[in-house]
Write a protein that holds these residues in place. Structure first.
Motif, PDB file in Angstrom:
ATOM      1  N   MET A   1       0.836  -1.210   0.000  1.00  0.00           N
ATOM      2  CA  MET A   1       0.000   0.000   0.000  1.00  0.00           C
ATOM      3  C   MET A   1       0.866   1.253   0.000  1.00  0.00           C
ATOM      4  SD  MET A   1      -3.058  -1.256   2.557  1.00  0.00           S
ATOM      5  CE  MET A   1      -3.779   0.340   2.704  1.00  0.00           C
ATOM      6  N   GLU A   2       1.960   1.239   0.750  1.00  0.00           N
ATOM      7  CA  GLU A   2       2.848   2.404   0.781  1.00  0.00           C
ATOM      8  C   GLU A   2       3.471   2.645  -0.581  1.00  0.00           C
ATOM      9  OE1 GLU A   2       5.579   1.732   3.997  1.00  0.00           O
ATOM     10  OE2 GLU A   2       4.202   2.614   5.460  1.00  0.00           O
ATOM     11  N   VAL A   3       3.847   1.580  -1.291  1.00  0.00           N
ATOM     12  CA  VAL A   3       4.428   1.723  -2.633  1.00  0.00           C
ATOM     13  C   VAL A   3       3.388   2.317  -3.582  1.00  0.00           C
ATOM     14  CG1 VAL A   3       5.307   0.435  -4.622  1.00  0.00           C
ATOM     15  CG2 VAL A   3       6.141  -0.089  -2.328  1.00  0.00           C
ATOM     16  N   ILE A   4       2.162   1.807  -3.520  1.00  0.00           N
ATOM     17  CA  ILE A   4       1.093   2.315  -4.392  1.00  0.00           C
ATOM     18  C   ILE A   4       0.820   3.787  -4.093  1.00  0.00           C
ATOM     19  CG2 ILE A   4      -1.371   2.128  -4.921  1.00  0.00           C
ATOM     20  CD1 ILE A   4      -1.066  -0.916  -4.458  1.00  0.00           C
ATOM     21  N   ILE A   5       0.777   4.132  -2.817  1.00  0.00           N
ATOM     22  CA  ILE A   5       0.546   5.523  -2.440  1.00  0.00           C
ATOM     23  C   ILE A   5       1.677   6.404  -2.957  1.00  0.00           C
ATOM     24  CG2 ILE A   5       0.464   7.104  -0.457  1.00  0.00           C
ATOM     25  CD1 ILE A   5      -0.977   4.847   1.096  1.00  0.00           C
ATOM     26  N   GLN A   6       2.923   5.966  -2.797  1.00  0.00           N
ATOM     27  CA  GLN A   6       4.086   6.744  -3.216  1.00  0.00           C
ATOM     28  C   GLN A   6       4.090   6.974  -4.724  1.00  0.00           C
ATOM     29  OE1 GLN A   6       6.336   8.050  -1.056  1.00  0.00           O
ATOM     30  NE2 GLN A   6       7.363   9.077  -2.759  1.00  0.00           N
ATOM     31  N   GLU A   7       3.761   5.935  -5.494  1.00  0.00           N
ATOM     32  CA  GLU A   7       3.815   6.037  -6.958  1.00  0.00           C
ATOM     33  C   GLU A   7       2.628   6.795  -7.542  1.00  0.00           C
ATOM     34  OE1 GLU A   7       4.128   2.035  -8.366  1.00  0.00           O
ATOM     35  OE2 GLU A   7       6.231   1.839  -7.754  1.00  0.00           O
ATOM     36  N   SER A   8       1.473   6.716  -6.932  1.00  0.00           N
ATOM     37  CA  SER A   8       0.279   7.301  -7.556  1.00  0.00           C
ATOM     38  C   SER A   8      -0.060   8.703  -7.064  1.00  0.00           C
ATOM     39  CB  SER A   8      -0.931   6.392  -7.333  1.00  0.00           C
ATOM     40  OG  SER A   8      -1.213   6.309  -5.947  1.00  0.00           O
ATOM     41  N   GLU A   9       0.495   9.135  -5.963  1.00  0.00           N
ATOM     42  CA  GLU A   9       0.110  10.425  -5.401  1.00  0.00           C
ATOM     43  C   GLU A   9       1.205  11.463  -5.605  1.00  0.00           C
ATOM     44  OE1 GLU A   9      -2.528  12.730  -4.472  1.00  0.00           O
ATOM     45  OE2 GLU A   9      -3.116  10.640  -4.272  1.00  0.00           O
ATOM     46  N   THR A  10       0.788  12.640  -6.130  1.00  0.00           N
ATOM     47  CA  THR A  10       1.753  13.720  -6.369  1.00  0.00           C
ATOM     48  C   THR A  10       1.571  14.879  -5.393  1.00  0.00           C
ATOM     49  OG1 THR A  10       0.258  14.674  -8.007  1.00  0.00           O
ATOM     50  CG2 THR A  10       1.980  13.179  -8.812  1.00  0.00           C
ATOM     51  N   ASP A  11       0.373  15.029  -4.832  1.00  0.00           N
ATOM     52  CA  ASP A  11       0.096  16.103  -3.884  1.00  0.00           C
ATOM     53  C   ASP A  11       0.738  15.753  -2.538  1.00  0.00           C
ATOM     54  OD1 ASP A  11      -0.933  18.267  -2.521  1.00  0.00           O
ATOM     55  OD2 ASP A  11      -2.943  17.407  -2.313  1.00  0.00           O
ATOM     56  N   PRO A  12       1.685  16.586  -2.061  1.00  0.00           N
ATOM     57  CA  PRO A  12       2.397  16.249  -0.819  1.00  0.00           C
ATOM     58  C   PRO A  12       1.475  16.171   0.407  1.00  0.00           C
ATOM     59  CG  PRO A  12       3.321  18.248  -1.821  1.00  0.00           C
ATOM     60  CD  PRO A  12       2.203  17.796  -2.679  1.00  0.00           C
ATOM     61  N   ALA A  13       0.467  17.023   0.493  1.00  0.00           N
ATOM     62  CA  ALA A  13      -0.435  16.997   1.650  1.00  0.00           C
ATOM     63  C   ALA A  13      -1.261  15.706   1.649  1.00  0.00           C
ATOM     64  CB  ALA A  13      -1.350  18.216   1.630  1.00  0.00           C
ATOM     65  N   ARG A  14      -1.747  15.334   0.471  1.00  0.00           N
ATOM     66  CA  ARG A  14      -2.529  14.099   0.353  1.00  0.00           C
ATOM     67  C   ARG A  14      -1.640  12.874   0.588  1.00  0.00           C
ATOM     68  NH1 ARG A  14      -7.298  11.941  -1.491  1.00  0.00           N
ATOM     69  NH2 ARG A  14      -7.121  10.185  -2.926  1.00  0.00           N
ATOM     70  N   LEU A  15      -0.406  12.919   0.114  1.00  0.00           N
ATOM     71  CA  LEU A  15       0.548  11.832   0.326  1.00  0.00           C
ATOM     72  C   LEU A  15       0.770  11.611   1.824  1.00  0.00           C
ATOM     73  CD1 LEU A  15       2.584   9.820  -0.943  1.00  0.00           C
ATOM     74  CD2 LEU A  15       4.264  11.653  -0.860  1.00  0.00           C
TER      75      LEU A  15
END
Length: 186
Positions: free
Chosen positions: A104-118
């Protein structure tokens, strides 16, 4: 959109007021008007209620929805069973989230560009959040178990005391006057 007032059926209200045993509040409920308005109108126009009349209870006017009485509440065992099933499913979700945390952390890291949402997504799958979820689920399960548990010590003592003073119990009053027993010492 404006709320238009419906015309009041004063003839129907007067008929019910004078010919049935319904309460004024009940009549007011059927005709969607206040009981105070009916009382004022009855006094002003001299309506007389017939005492002891066995007038029929008329059905509600056709333009009003019929409101059914309350349904039987669910039994405690059913509610506890559904709650336990829900807790089981939530525990399974928490287990899967914990098992696949790295993915899940890998998916979040690769798919999210907004730092606040990340940051928010990382926090959502963090250990403290998962631990708090587990604690909440455990507390809910404990509460449900206590609800279904047998009565406590105080209630057990009370029921035992009531049983002992019940007819035939250890401390129940005996019927009839006391009698003397003759004992022979020969």
């Amino acid at each position: 959109m404006t709320d238009e007032k419906q015309p009041v059926d004063w003839a129907g209200i007067e008929r019910d007021y004078t010919s049935t045993t319904r309460s004024i509040r009940e009549i007011a409920g059927w005709f969607q008007i206040s009981d105070t308005a009916i009382r004022k109108r009855a006094k002003a126009e001299g309506w007389v209620r017939t005492k002891g009349s066995q007038g029929s209870h008329l059905p509600p006017p056709a333009n009003l929805p019929v409101i059914e009485g309350p349904k039987e509440p669910p039994k405690l065992d059913e509610v506890i069973g559904r709650g336990r099933n829900l807790i089981d499913r939530l525990m399974d979700e928490l287990d899967a989230e914990t098992l696949h945390r790295g993915e899940m952390e890998v998916i979040i890291q690769e798919s999210e560009t907004d730092p606040a949402r990340l940051q928010a997504l990382r926090q959502a799958v963090s250990l403290p959040v998962r631990a708090k979820t587990l604690q909440t689920l455990a507390l809910a399960l404990k509460t449900m178990s206590e609800t279904a548990a047998p009565e406590g010590k105080k209630a057990q003592r009370k029921s035992a005391a009531e049983a002992s003073t019940a007819p035939g119990g250890k401390f129940a009053p005996r019927p009839g006057p006391p009698h003397l027993s003759v004992v022979s010492n020969k």
